[in-house]
Design an enzyme around this catalytic site. Structure first.
Site, mmCIF file in Angstrom:
data_model
loop_
_atom_site.group_PDB
_atom_site.id
_atom_site.type_symbol
_atom_site.label_atom_id
_atom_site.label_comp_id
_atom_site.label_asym_id
_atom_site.label_seq_id
_atom_site.Cartn_x
_atom_site.Cartn_y
_atom_site.Cartn_z
ATOM 1 N N TRP A 109 95.904 32.033 -174.851
ATOM 2 C CA TRP A 109 96.317 32.607 -173.213
ATOM 3 C C TRP A 109 97.218 32.938 -172.810
ATOM 4 C CZ3 TRP A 109 92.087 34.597 -171.398
ATOM 5 C CH2 TRP A 109 90.833 34.286 -171.495
ATOM 6 N N GLU A 128 97.621 27.763 -164.369
ATOM 7 C CA GLU A 128 98.919 27.383 -163.712
ATOM 8 C C GLU A 128 98.352 25.392 -163.474
ATOM 9 O OE1 GLU A 128 101.969 28.630 -165.096
ATOM 10 O OE2 GLU A 128 100.747 30.569 -164.576
ATOM 11 N N GLY A 171 93.238 22.741 -173.804
ATOM 12 C CA GLY A 171 93.377 24.009 -172.629
ATOM 13 C C GLY A 171 95.061 23.005 -171.449
ATOM 14 N N GLU A 206 96.707 25.399 -176.366
ATOM 15 C CA GLU A 206 96.418 26.259 -177.478
ATOM 16 C C GLU A 206 94.310 25.941 -177.925
ATOM 17 O OE1 GLU A 206 97.632 23.352 -180.002
ATOM 18 O OE2 GLU A 206 99.480 24.027 -179.569
ATOM 19 N N PRO A 207 93.602 26.836 -178.687
ATOM 20 C CA PRO A 207 92.394 26.618 -178.611
ATOM 21 C C PRO A 207 91.359 26.025 -178.567
ATOM 22 C CG PRO A 207 93.270 28.269 -180.644
ATOM 23 C CD PRO A 207 94.533 27.416 -179.980
ATOM 24 N N GLY A 249 75.976 47.113 -151.429
ATOM 25 C CA GLY A 249 76.776 47.196 -153.006
ATOM 26 C C GLY A 249 77.593 48.206 -153.280
#
Length: 539
Positions: free
Chosen positions: A294, A517, A269, A265-266, A494
């Site tokens: 997520w 996970e 985590g 949830e916001p 590069g």
């Protein structure tokens, strides 16, 4: 090592129990303990894997890794000892022993590392070889490996760059449909429910083999497809009623519907116990209100496992959580709105990310979204047990994530070997320079240790153990993937920073592995270190 664990445990407990405030006070020590345990396990595991049948290359790689870990372990243990006031005499004496110095001097010498790099360049296919020795896989497993390696190379890899660079959805016809036919969504589901796993045990080894092969081709376009059905099927097997297993597991096994997992949830985590998505009891089911974030593959998924707070008393923490199965149509785009009959609503929008594209992770918003009682895992008996069912699924998910890391590492390592042999700098191939040789050898050594340990733990889990080990290999393998992809990109110079070069994709894809996970910090502290301290107190 055991003495240090005991010391930290005593400093973190009151009356024989770990105190949360004291534990948090010693987070740095606990973090180093977790990492020291993971690195020690990787070194010991790889050393145990070699025998008289192991070829010269892999013997060298295991020894190089062990020498590197001696230095890392010394630094980690020294940090803990200094913080806890322990004398350094015993550690210094051990590192100063003639045989230890001789060993490190030999296998970390430039000549040894460069000679090993030449062996790598000559036979890159032999790195972490599993065709002989203690970890040899059987003929059936080898055949499965060959099938998925071929599919990854011929089907997934040619599509991977476009999917990544243009942020595309994983194509149905080219990738998803064939993988359904190949049975990848049923690897953790017993045969009696339509999967391919034996009815009497898990088959983590096959899951690791398939995941690794697909992840080598592309983490976002194929390698991560197994994670969500892995977690959901294990949760159902752990807590679902017989009727729920008979209904959902055969559908999950054939990828109809595809699955998503809505945990984060916001504001929370990895702190699962504090999750607050509200489930309100109504006649015949539950109404869901609140956000999730997520949630990978939520657009394409037709079934979401939603961790929901079904007990309004937040003081109950994880004991107030349940698992609810939300059904929805499958959507192709980067956002969707699903309106239920009766007024419920679910909206989703893909989160732009630097890598791990193809599946897409979504922000979700539930508004009076109805879930029938029959879609509560375990039904009435499952209320309040969602945390435990989720953890049952996460153990397999962590093992699967280690396999994903292994696939990404191998892709990056092979890219570095090929480029270093082809690229000429100052009139000589890059591989001919000692520093390049040392880098490639150390990359290959780390990959070898990680892969050998992943396969070892998969076998332990198939025998019913491995809970702690699954967390340790997830921690170690994911950080190793970051290190190896970083070094591979660096060797490309590069060109490695150009999106047209696959190694740039490996680099940004690998970065997510230590986050999902179980974020690295939470996994190290709340799972590994906490378990180590609890065990020390009980002894």
């Amino acid at each position: 090592m055991n003495g240090l664990v005991t010391t930290v445990a005593r400093n973190s407990c009151i009356e024989g129990k770990i105190d949360s405030a004291l534990f948090d006070k010693h987070q740095n020590q606990c973090f180093e303990l977790a990492w020291a345990t993971a690195e020690l396990l990787a070194a010991e595991g790889s050393l145990k894997a070699i025998d008289e049948n192991t070829d010269e290359l892999n013997k060298r790689l295991v020894l190089v890794f062990a020498a590197e870990m001696l230095v890392s372990l010394r630094d980690r243990l020294e940090t803990i000892m200094l913080e806890t006031g322990q004398p350094l005499d015993s550690l210094d004496e051990f590192m100063a022993r003639p045989e230890i110095r001789e060993f490190r001097t030999k296998v970390l010498a430039s000549e040894y590392l460069h000679t090993t790099a030449k062996l790598i360049a000559d036979t890159p296919e032999n790195i972490a070889r599993l065709s002989s020795g203690k970890l040899a896989i059987g003929e059936d497993a080898a055949m499965i490996q060959d099938i998925f390696v071929k599919f990854g190379k011929e089907v997934v890899a040619p599509l991977a760059e476009d999917i990544h660079r243009h942020d595309l959805i994983i194509p149905e016809d080219e990738i998803l449909a064939p993988l359904r036919e190949m049975g990848v969504f049923g690897l953790s589901i017993p045969e009696q429910f339509g999967g391919t796993a034996p009815d009497d045990r898990d088959d983590n080894l096959t899951m690791v083999i398939v995941t690794e092969a697909l992840s080598e081709a592309s983490l976002g376009a194929a390698g991560s497809l197994i994670t969500r059905p892995e977690i959901l099927s294990r949760a159902l097997l752990a807590g679902g009623t017989q009727k729920q297993k008979e209904k959902w597991l055969p559908q999950i096994a054939i990828g109809e519907p595809l699955c998503g997992i809505a945990i984060t949830e916001p504001d929370y985590g990895s702190d699962v116990a504090s999750l607050g998505l509200k489930g309100t009891k109504v006649d015949g089911g539950w109404l869901l209100n609140g956000p999730k974030t997520w949630c990978t593959f939520a657009g394409k998924a037709g079934l979401l496992m939603v961790v929901t707070r079904t007990d309004p008393d937040k003081s109950k923490g994880y004991k107030g959580l349940s698992l609810l199965l939300a059904e929805k149509p499958s959507y192709e785009g980067h956002e969707f709105v699903y309106n239920q009959e009766g007024g419920g609503k679910l909206t989703g929008k893909a989160i732009p990310t630097i890598g791990y594209r193809g599946m897409h992770s979504y922000d979700l918003a539930f508004e009076d979204f109805f879930i029938p009682d029959e879609n509560v895992i375990g039904e009435q008996e499952g209320l309040g047990k969602g945390f435990y069912y989720t953890m049952s699924g996460m153990m397999g998910g962590r093992m699967q994530t280690a396999a994903r890391a292994s696939g990404v590492m191998r892709a990056a390592l092979n890219a570095a070997i090929t480029y270093s042999g082809d690229r000429k700098v100052f009139n000589s191939a890059l591989i001919n320079y000692p520093l390049t040789g040392a880098k490639i050898t150390k990359m290959a050594a780390r990959y070898t240790a990680s892969r050998l340990l992943t396969y070892t733990i998969a076998r332990i889990m198939d025998e019913g153990g491995g809970r702690m080990e699954a967390s340790l290999i997830k921690l170690f393998a994911c950080r190793s993937a970051e290190i190896i992809t970083r070094e591979s990109l660096q060797l490309h110079g590069g060109m490695g920073y150009a999106e047209e070069t696959p190694v740039s994709r490996y680099f940004v894809d690998a970065r997510v592995l230590s986050i999902f996970e179980g974020a690295e910090e939470t996994l190290a502290l709340k799972v590994i270190a906490r378990s180590l301290l609890d065990q020390a107190i009980q002894q």
